[in-house]
Scaffold this active site. Structure first.
Site, PDB file in Angstrom:
ATOM      1  N   HIS A 191     -56.582 -24.770  28.705  1.00 30.00           N
ATOM      2  CA  HIS A 191     -56.950 -23.383  28.373  1.00 30.00           C
ATOM      3  C   HIS A 191     -57.990 -23.266  27.283  1.00 30.00           C
ATOM      4  O   HIS A 191     -58.284 -22.158  26.838  1.00 30.00           O
ATOM      5  CB  HIS A 191     -55.724 -22.605  27.898  1.00 30.00           C
ATOM      6  CG  HIS A 191     -54.695 -22.390  28.950  1.00 30.00           C
ATOM      7  ND1 HIS A 191     -54.652 -21.258  29.729  1.00 30.00           N
ATOM      8  CD2 HIS A 191     -53.674 -23.162  29.364  1.00 30.00           C
ATOM      9  CE1 HIS A 191     -53.633 -21.339  30.561  1.00 30.00           C
ATOM     10  NE2 HIS A 191     -53.017 -22.494  30.370  1.00 30.00           N
TER      11      HIS A 191
ATOM     12  N   LYS B 274     -58.307  -8.181  20.933  1.00 36.73           N
ATOM     13  CA  LYS B 274     -57.924  -9.565  21.239  1.00 36.73           C
ATOM     14  C   LYS B 274     -57.668 -10.257  19.910  1.00 36.73           C
ATOM     15  O   LYS B 274     -57.900  -9.659  18.856  1.00 36.73           O
ATOM     16  CB  LYS B 274     -59.021 -10.289  22.022  1.00 36.73           C
ATOM     17  CG  LYS B 274     -60.427 -10.154  21.401  1.00 36.73           C
ATOM     18  CD  LYS B 274     -61.476 -10.865  22.232  1.00 36.73           C
ATOM     19  CE  LYS B 274     -61.980 -10.069  23.415  1.00 36.73           C
ATOM     20  NZ  LYS B 274     -61.759 -10.676  24.686  1.00 36.73           N
ATOM     21  N   ARG B 275     -57.193 -11.509  19.932  1.00 40.97           N
ATOM     22  CA  ARG B 275     -57.015 -12.221  18.668  1.00 40.97           C
ATOM     23  C   ARG B 275     -58.342 -12.254  17.906  1.00 40.97           C
ATOM     24  O   ARG B 275     -59.411 -12.280  18.505  1.00 40.97           O
ATOM     25  CB  ARG B 275     -56.524 -13.650  18.945  1.00 40.97           C
ATOM     26  CG  ARG B 275     -55.072 -13.738  19.324  1.00 40.97           C
ATOM     27  CD  ARG B 275     -54.164 -13.272  18.215  1.00 40.97           C
ATOM     28  NE  ARG B 275     -54.055 -14.255  17.160  1.00 40.97           N
ATOM     29  CZ  ARG B 275     -52.975 -15.018  16.936  1.00 40.97           C
ATOM     30  NH1 ARG B 275     -51.892 -14.894  17.694  1.00 40.97           N
ATOM     31  NH2 ARG B 275     -52.959 -15.882  15.941  1.00 40.97           N
TER      32      ARG B 275
ATOM     33  N   LYS C  70     -64.871 -15.350  19.122  1.00 38.53           N
ATOM     34  CA  LYS C  70     -64.765 -14.098  19.894  1.00 38.53           C
ATOM     35  C   LYS C  70     -65.717 -13.026  19.354  1.00 38.53           C
ATOM     36  O   LYS C  70     -65.909 -11.984  19.958  1.00 38.53           O
ATOM     37  CB  LYS C  70     -63.327 -13.590  19.900  1.00 38.53           C
ATOM     38  CG  LYS C  70     -62.351 -14.522  20.638  1.00 38.53           C
ATOM     39  CD  LYS C  70     -60.936 -13.967  20.638  1.00 38.53           C
ATOM     40  CE  LYS C  70     -59.906 -14.940  21.164  1.00 38.53           C
ATOM     41  NZ  LYS C  70     -59.816 -15.007  22.636  1.00 38.53           N
TER      42      LYS C  70
ATOM     43  N   THR D 172     -58.592 -12.739  29.733  1.00 40.54           N
ATOM     44  CA  THR D 172     -57.828 -11.999  30.749  1.00 40.54           C
ATOM     45  C   THR D 172     -57.850 -10.511  30.424  1.00 40.54           C
ATOM     46  O   THR D 172     -57.698  -9.681  31.300  1.00 40.54           O
ATOM     47  CB  THR D 172     -56.366 -12.501  30.799  1.00 40.54           C
ATOM     48  OG1 THR D 172     -55.888 -12.682  29.459  1.00 40.54           O
ATOM     49  CG2 THR D 172     -56.267 -13.809  31.540  1.00 40.54           C
TER      50      THR D 172
ATOM     51  N   LYS E 156     -58.084  -6.856  32.691  1.00 39.76           N
ATOM     52  CA  LYS E 156     -57.208  -5.686  32.519  1.00 39.76           C
ATOM     53  C   LYS E 156     -58.048  -4.426  32.285  1.00 39.76           C
ATOM     54  O   LYS E 156     -57.758  -3.354  32.820  1.00 39.76           O
ATOM     55  CB  LYS E 156     -56.231  -5.921  31.358  1.00 39.76           C
ATOM     56  CG  LYS E 156     -55.281  -7.083  31.620  1.00 39.76           C
ATOM     57  CD  LYS E 156     -54.577  -7.555  30.354  1.00 39.76           C
ATOM     58  CE  LYS E 156     -53.914  -8.919  30.591  1.00 39.76           C
ATOM     59  NZ  LYS E 156     -53.525  -9.596  29.340  1.00 39.76           N
TER      60      LYS E 156
HETATM   61  C1  26W Z   1     -51.825 -26.075  19.187  1.00 43.64           C
HETATM   62  C2  26W Z   1     -52.355 -24.747  18.823  1.00 43.64           C
HETATM   63  C3  26W Z   1     -52.814 -23.993  20.023  1.00 43.64           C
HETATM   64  C4  26W Z   1     -52.071 -22.937  20.488  1.00 43.64           C
HETATM   65  C5  26W Z   1     -52.490 -22.232  21.605  1.00 43.64           C
HETATM   66  C6  26W Z   1     -53.987 -24.332  20.672  1.00 43.64           C
HETATM   67  C7  26W Z   1     -54.391 -23.642  21.776  1.00 43.64           C
HETATM   68  C8  26W Z   1     -53.646 -22.592  22.255  1.00 43.64           C
HETATM   69  C9  26W Z   1     -54.051 -21.845  23.499  1.00 43.64           C
HETATM   70  C10 26W Z   1     -54.499 -22.829  24.539  1.00 43.64           C
HETATM   71  C11 26W Z   1     -55.066 -20.810  23.221  1.00 43.64           C
HETATM   72  C12 26W Z   1     -55.169 -19.793  24.326  1.00 43.64           C
HETATM   73  O1  26W Z   1     -54.373 -18.872  24.425  1.00 43.64           O
HETATM   74  N1  26W Z   1     -56.194 -19.910  25.166  1.00 43.64           N
HETATM   75  C13 26W Z   1     -56.569 -18.826  26.045  1.00 43.64           C
HETATM   76  O2  26W Z   1     -55.947 -18.982  27.305  1.00 43.64           O
HETATM   77  C14 26W Z   1     -56.210 -17.867  28.130  1.00 43.64           C
HETATM   78  C15 26W Z   1     -55.415 -18.027  29.399  1.00 43.64           C
HETATM   79  O3  26W Z   1     -55.939 -19.043  30.185  1.00 43.64           O
HETATM   80  C16 26W Z   1     -57.700 -17.728  28.393  1.00 43.64           C
HETATM   81  O4  26W Z   1     -57.931 -16.570  29.144  1.00 43.64           O
HETATM   82  C17 26W Z   1     -58.457 -17.639  27.083  1.00 43.64           C
HETATM   83  O5  26W Z   1     -59.848 -17.648  27.323  1.00 43.64           O
HETATM   84  C18 26W Z   1     -58.081 -18.788  26.186  1.00 43.64           C
HETATM   85  O6  26W Z   1     -58.671 -18.641  24.912  1.00 43.64           O
END
Ligand code: 26W
Length: 815
Positions: A357, A545-546, A551, A653, A657
């Protein structure tokens, strides 16, 4: 299920008397909400019994398990009433008892067991799996505290613990009889018995994993019910406590208890930063070992042997957080089942699939060998062996493979690279949008792509259109259904039929009215909460968004600053009226993101109190962006800000929406924006900025100089000077880190570089907005083309291409 409001009312009153033992008048809203959920769960569990029965009759369906650290499910009640098709019956029945359904819905806590995109995606997938009749279950952690609640104090973000379970959570059912013991630390004693090595895990610290199940009801099909299983960590038994207590060792006994409970205590609020903490690694192994333990146990009960495990079971890992599934499954096969390495490995790889992701280097998980070895000694041995065999194979297969040996091993420089483990140990790896998958293949995992080209696929994300359109936007849903019938609810592609209304003036007028009402509703809420008035006639430009540097909320802030600067000089410089709406949480330790929030607030304050701007500009930051608030915001948006630095946003995503709610996208060619552009055509989207290829090339050749932008663009220069002075704040140092990131550290995310084309494209969009007829046509066009971004489409692809699992729903239809 209830056939009319009277049968519902009778059942509700009976259930109420049974569990509350008092009169309805004496009951609290919570009592009434609680009763309704218990009643629904019981009714549905009757259907569940029927599901099991029918499933056993035919050939058993393949079971898909979706392992995810996060499930951002939000509120369930309203969605479930719509899914079961009894919303009207319940609404009317309760009204006759003087109960307002909306008030009961408000009682439910917003289950925020996720940070953002990845967690919400998992929740959308659960809905679509149930809807399509994929036997698919979620496996995660029952955090006592979910993602923090954001409170803004004086423009600064503060965090409050999210005690979502404080009143209880009636959707869940505790299953103590299905608990699993998870083992940490200790040592491994190796014994040779009849030529075989036997591994004994000794002196370990046991933790009891207790499952809590939440039913997943599918739309219009009460027989297809799936399960979300969340694990809670508890001390194994009172024996240890008691022994210590009896010895007078109270603190030690209590510290064992709290150490164990810490495992499922809180969700890490990091959405892109891998901190490498031991507790996080404990969480990862905890839900992996518990989930797999339960899966293997039930599989064995049904089948006797594990030989055909991967034909009956698919294990999906949502990012690398559950990648320990690979060594853990190996451990079960080898140590507990006595299978040999080769066979175990083949079954493991065949069962497991992995989604990536993010390509942000700081988000890719790497665990220090020392940490993993101490916490999970047997798992460590297996990882070492996986690594050894992989390298051996590389040497045999590739001539001259130094380069490959540098980038692909699991163990590198004293660290364990989880993405490498996930790729080597699974049969499928996918990105979440076409561009993202290409970047994985050509850059991030280029060498892996040479070795395992056949494993890579793209599966573009989707969102649950029944939550984010049908439920969140009832006015638009009704309008759409009146025009094209209800088929779009079960087949989002039918939204294309809306193209027939492209030239229908009265339909477009109604579409405009719906948007206006939704904007009014949001304005009212903002007025009540924050005392800021938004004019529903103004263009709602929304960025939620975050908060993250990539971003580029900062780019949007610069846009607002520039418009304000120009309007101050010449009130006619900008046509139209604008409401800039921001929202999102910053990770508590991410100071830069927190400064961005402060910057938005200070700018909002300055602009909102400037009487000359009253008719022109308004800026608002919505506190505590979560699923429930999101459901209010998307229906009210005109313009959707999707302005990440190209190549950095894997998919996004929110963009989908917004689109299905009729907002037009202002975005870069990043993530799924690329596919949105292809779906709607160039004239119905506003694209600007560097492409991913250009960003990657600039990063490589280092020819970008942010100072050049500063010197050549006077508007930008002015904004930067304002940022670096006491223009917004008495304290000129407050935004120094932001200023430095742009000029001292050469603007890693190309904010200055993209500024001009962003402004030009925004102006184009605002011009079109002034022509409401044109705008509404584009809005309708976006809704009509949004069907492909339903998670139903995504899950069909996963089921066919990755999990090789049946979608019972479609097969039933074809029969
Ligand atoms: C280990 C810390 C950590 C925690 C969460 C690293 C990375 C993450 C996630 C992978 C971050 C995340 O939410 N990524 C998002 O995933 C969405 C669903 O596929 C995408 O639409 C977003 O672009 C992406 O940033």
């Amino acid at each position: 299920m209830f056939s009319d409001k009277n049968s519902f009312k009778d059942a509700y009153l009976e259930k109420y008397a049974e569990i509350k033992g008092k009169s309805i008048e004496e009951g609290t809203l919570w009592d009434k909400y609680h009763t309704l959920v218990v009643l629904l769960k019981e009714e549905i569990s009757l259907c569940r019994a029927f599901t099991n029965y029918t499933a056993d009759q035919k050939q058993p369906a393949k079971q898909v398990y979706y392992f995810s650290m996060e499930f951002l499910i939000g509120k369930l009640l309203n969605n479930y009433l719509i899914n079961i098709g009894i919303q009207t019956i319940v609404h009317e029945g309760l009204a006759e008892l003087n109960i307002d359904l909306q008030e009961l819905i408000a009682q439910e806590s917003d289950a925020g067991l996720g940070n953002g995109g990845l967690g919400r995606l998992a929740a959308c997938f659960l809905d679509s799996m149930a809807f399509l009749g994929v036997v698919g279950h979620g496996n995660g952690i029952r955090y006592k505290y979910g993602l923090f609640e954001q409170k803004i104090v004086n423009g600064h973000q503060t965090e409050i613990a999210d005690h979502w379970l404080k009143n209880g959570y009636p959707w869940e059912t505790r299953k103590p009889d299905k608990a699993i013991v998870v083992k940490f630390k200790g040592n491994i004693r190796v014994e040779r018995v009849q030529g075989r090595l036997i591994f004994h895990h000794e002196n370990y610290e046991p933790v009891l994993a207790v499952p809590y199940d939440i039913p997943i009801f599918s739309y219009e099909n009460p027989f297809l019910i799936n399960n979300l299983r969340l694990w809670s960590a508890e001390p194994l038994s009172s024996e240890l406590d008691l022994a210590l207590f009896n010895q007078g060792n109270f603190t030690q006994a209590l510290s064992y208890k709290s150490e164990v409970e810490a495992i499922s205590y809180i969700l890490y609020p990091e959405d892109s930063n891998h901190a490498g903490r031991e507790l996080r690694l404990k969480q990862e192994y905890f839900f992996v070992a518990a989930g797999l333990g339960a899966i293997v146990r039930s599989y064995k009960k049904r089948n006797g042997t594990l030989k055909d495990f991967s034909q009956g079971v698919a294990i999906h890992i949502n990012d690398t957080h559950p990648a320990l599934c690979i060594p853990e499954l190996m451990r079960i096969f080898i140590d507990e089942e006595g299978m040999d390495w080769e066979e175990s490995w083949n079954i493991t790889v065949d069962a497991i699939s992995y989604t990536n992701h993010t390509i942000m280097p700081e988000a890719l998980e790497k665990w220090p060998v020392s940490l993993l070895k101490n916490l999970l000694p047997r798992i460590y041995m297996i990882i070492e062996e996986i690594d050894r065999r992989f390298k051996e194979k590389l040497l045999r297969r590739f001539f001259n493979c130094e380069e490959l040996l540098r980038s692909t091993p699991v163990m590198r420089e004293g660290q364990i690279c989880m993405a490498n483990l996930a790729i080597i140990g699974s049969h499928s790896i996918n990105g979440v949008a076409r561009l993202h998958t290409e970047i994985l293949k050509q850059h991030v995992f280029k060498d892996f792509h040479r070795i395992f080209g056949y494993k890579f696929t793209n599966l573009t994300n989707g969102v649950n259109h029944r939550r984010f359109l049908l439920t969140a936007n009832p006015a638009l849903s009704e309008l759409v259904t009146e025009a094209i019938g209800p088929g779009w609810k079960t087949n989002a592609n039918e939204l294309k039929k809306l193209h027939n209304y492209q030239e229908d003036a009265s339909f477009l007028e109604q579409l405009g009215k719906v948007k206006y009402q939704n904007k009014q509703r949001l304005a009212l809420m903002i007025q009540e909460k924050q005392g800021i008035y938004l004019d529903p006639h103004s263009l709602y430009d929304v960025h939620v968004k975050r908060i993250h540097a990539y971003k580029r909320q900062l780019l949007n802030v610069f846009k607002v600053m520039d418009l304000y600067n120009r309007l101050q000089r010449d009130p006619e410089a900008v046509q139209g009226s604008y409401s800039f709406i921001f929202g999102g949480k910053a990770a508590p330790g991410y100071h830069y993101a927190k400064s961005i929030i402060k910057l938005i607030h200070d700018l909002a304050q300055k602009i909102n109190k400037d009487q000359r701007m009253k008719e022109k500009l308004r800026v608002v930051f919505l506190e505590n962006f979560n699923v429930s608030l999101a459901e209010r915001i998307y229906p009210a948006a005109d313009l959707s800000e999707q302005i990440s630095t190209a190549s950095k946003e894997a998919s996004g995503t929110g963009n989908m929406k917004f689109m299905m709610n009729g907002a037009l996208t202002l975005g870069t060619l990043d993530g799924a924006n690329v596919e949105i552009k292809e779906a709607v055509g160039d004239e119905h989207i506003f694209i600007f900025g560097l492409t991913a290829g250009e960003v990657i090339e600039y990063n490589r050749n280092r020819s970008y100089k942010s100072w050049d932008e500063y010197h050549t663009n006077p508007r930008l220069k002015k904004i930067l000077e304002q940022l670096n002075s006491n223009y917004l704040l008495e304290n000129a140092q407050e935004f120094r880190a932001i200023y430095d990131s742009l000029l001292l550290y050469n603007d890693e995310f190309y904010v200055l570089k993209d500024f001009e084309s962003y402004m030009r494209t925004f102006e184009e969009a605002s011009k079109i907005y002034l022509n409401q007829d044109m705008w509404l046509k584009s809005s309708l066009h976006n809704i009509a083309e949004s069907g492909v971004f339903s998670s139903d489409r995504t899950i069909r692809e996963y089921a066919h291409q990755v999990w090789r699992a049946r979608c019972r729903r479609i097969e039933e239809k074809e029969e």
